[in-house]
Scaffold this active site. Structure first.
Site, PDB file in Angstrom:
ATOM      1  N   CYS A  83       0.826  -1.207   0.000  1.00  0.00           N
ATOM      2  CA  CYS A  83       0.000   0.000   0.000  1.00  0.00           C
ATOM      3  C   CYS A  83       0.861   1.259   0.000  1.00  0.00           C
ATOM      4  O   CYS A  83       1.929   1.288   0.618  1.00  0.00           O
ATOM      5  CB  CYS A  83      -0.899   0.006   1.237  1.00  0.00           C
TER       6      CYS A  83
ATOM      7  N   CYS B 242      -3.636  -0.268  -3.216  1.00  0.00           N
ATOM      8  CA  CYS B 242      -4.268   0.207  -1.994  1.00  0.00           C
ATOM      9  C   CYS B 242      -3.579   1.467  -1.489  1.00  0.00           C
ATOM     10  O   CYS B 242      -2.414   1.712  -1.808  1.00  0.00           O
ATOM     11  CB  CYS B 242      -4.243  -0.894  -0.932  1.00  0.00           C
TER      12      CYS B 242
END
Ligand code: APR
Length: 256
Positions: free
Chosen positions: A81, A162
């Site tokens: 992420c 993400c």
């Protein structure tokens, strides 16, 4: 007897090509795991076997991206992420940039992307051979062995996206968000607002010339993404990114 000699010659030369692709892939796979301990749960033999079953024995123009599903599912990878960097028409500069720093990761910095980057491969109907030459080119047919791999790997990379996501686009061309690119046709379409907070476009420009963030194609990009996702765009001179490339100690946040 002479037929036997011809046959053994053909067999040995084709098996050499298969064997060398296998060796190249397993060597690159092992080298990657050596340098990226977080990938050490992967088994390079398993990866090779899932890879080859996608295309061996198939018409090289008729390999759908789904053929690589088992390969994608074989690879074990942590999500990264906030560090994922997508790109389009900026291949060289983006990889020069990520090569010496860990704050951003492109598909080609992941295990599968690293292994396949620069390789050509295909099979043939009714044959168990693997070829590395004479394979269809990128635009010769839609479902070619290599292009379908990159489509499928790109889809998986985008599915995993993400946090804050970055895309490096080319501000020196007429259409930085090219509607036929993998970035537009596959990746952006799979961005999920539930997982992604923001999309930041870094538009690489030649000294404030060329396209700006107001470009119609970037407006199309903004329309494509879920409105819940924050969008921003920044034109960054190529020289600034080049500076960061030659000074790998520059904080990533200072590059744009
Ligand atoms: N002929 C040969 N190769 C091609 C062609 C073509 N006509 N078009 C694309 N490619 C291959 C090349 O290797 C090229 O460098 O795909 C690469 C990326 O093409 P771009 O058009 O620059 O960008 P895009 O299609 O958007 O793909 C890049 O997809 O691979 C993922 O995560 C990656 O975000 C990145 C995006």
């Amino acid at each position: 007897i002479s037929l036997g000699v011809v046959n053994s010659h053909v067999l040995s030369s084709s098996s050499t090509s298969s064997e060398s692709l296998k060796k190249t892939i397993i060597d690159k796979c092992e080298a990657f795991i050596q340098n990226n301990k977080s990938s050490s749960a992967n088994n390079c033999q398993k990866i090779w076997s899932a890879f080859q079953q996608a295309f061996v024995g198939r018409d090289p123009c008729n390999v759908p991206m789904e053929a690589y599903d088992p390969l994608i599912h074989t690879v074990i990878q942590d999500p990264v992420c906030n560090r994922m960097l997508f790109w389009s028409k900026t291949k060289k500069i983006v990889h020069d940039f990520t090569e010496k720093r860990d704050c951003f990761l492109t598909l080609e910095d992941t295990l599968l992307g690293f292994i396949m980057n620069g390789l050509t491969w295909c099979g043939k109907e009714e044959s168990n051979e693997t070829f590395t030459t004479g394979c269809p080119g990128w635009t010769d047919c839609v479902n070619n062995t290599v292009r379908s791999f990159w489509n499928r790997a790109s889809a998986a990379f985008a599915d995993a996206a993400c946090g804050d996501v970055t895309a490096m686009l080319n501000g020196s061309i007429a259409t930085p968000f090219s509607p036929t690119s993998i970035f537009a046709t596959i990746e952006v379409k799979r961005f999920k607002a539930a997982k992604i907070k923001s999309l930041s476009v870094v538009l690489v420009t030649k000294e404030n010339k060329g396209t700006t963030c107001d470009d119609p194609s970037l407006q199309d990009l903004q329309k494509e993404i879920d409105p819940k996702l924050k969008y921003n765009c920044k034109a960054v001179p190529e020289s600034k990114i080049q500076y960061c490339i030659s000074h790998p100690d520059t904080a990533c946040g200072a590059c744009w």
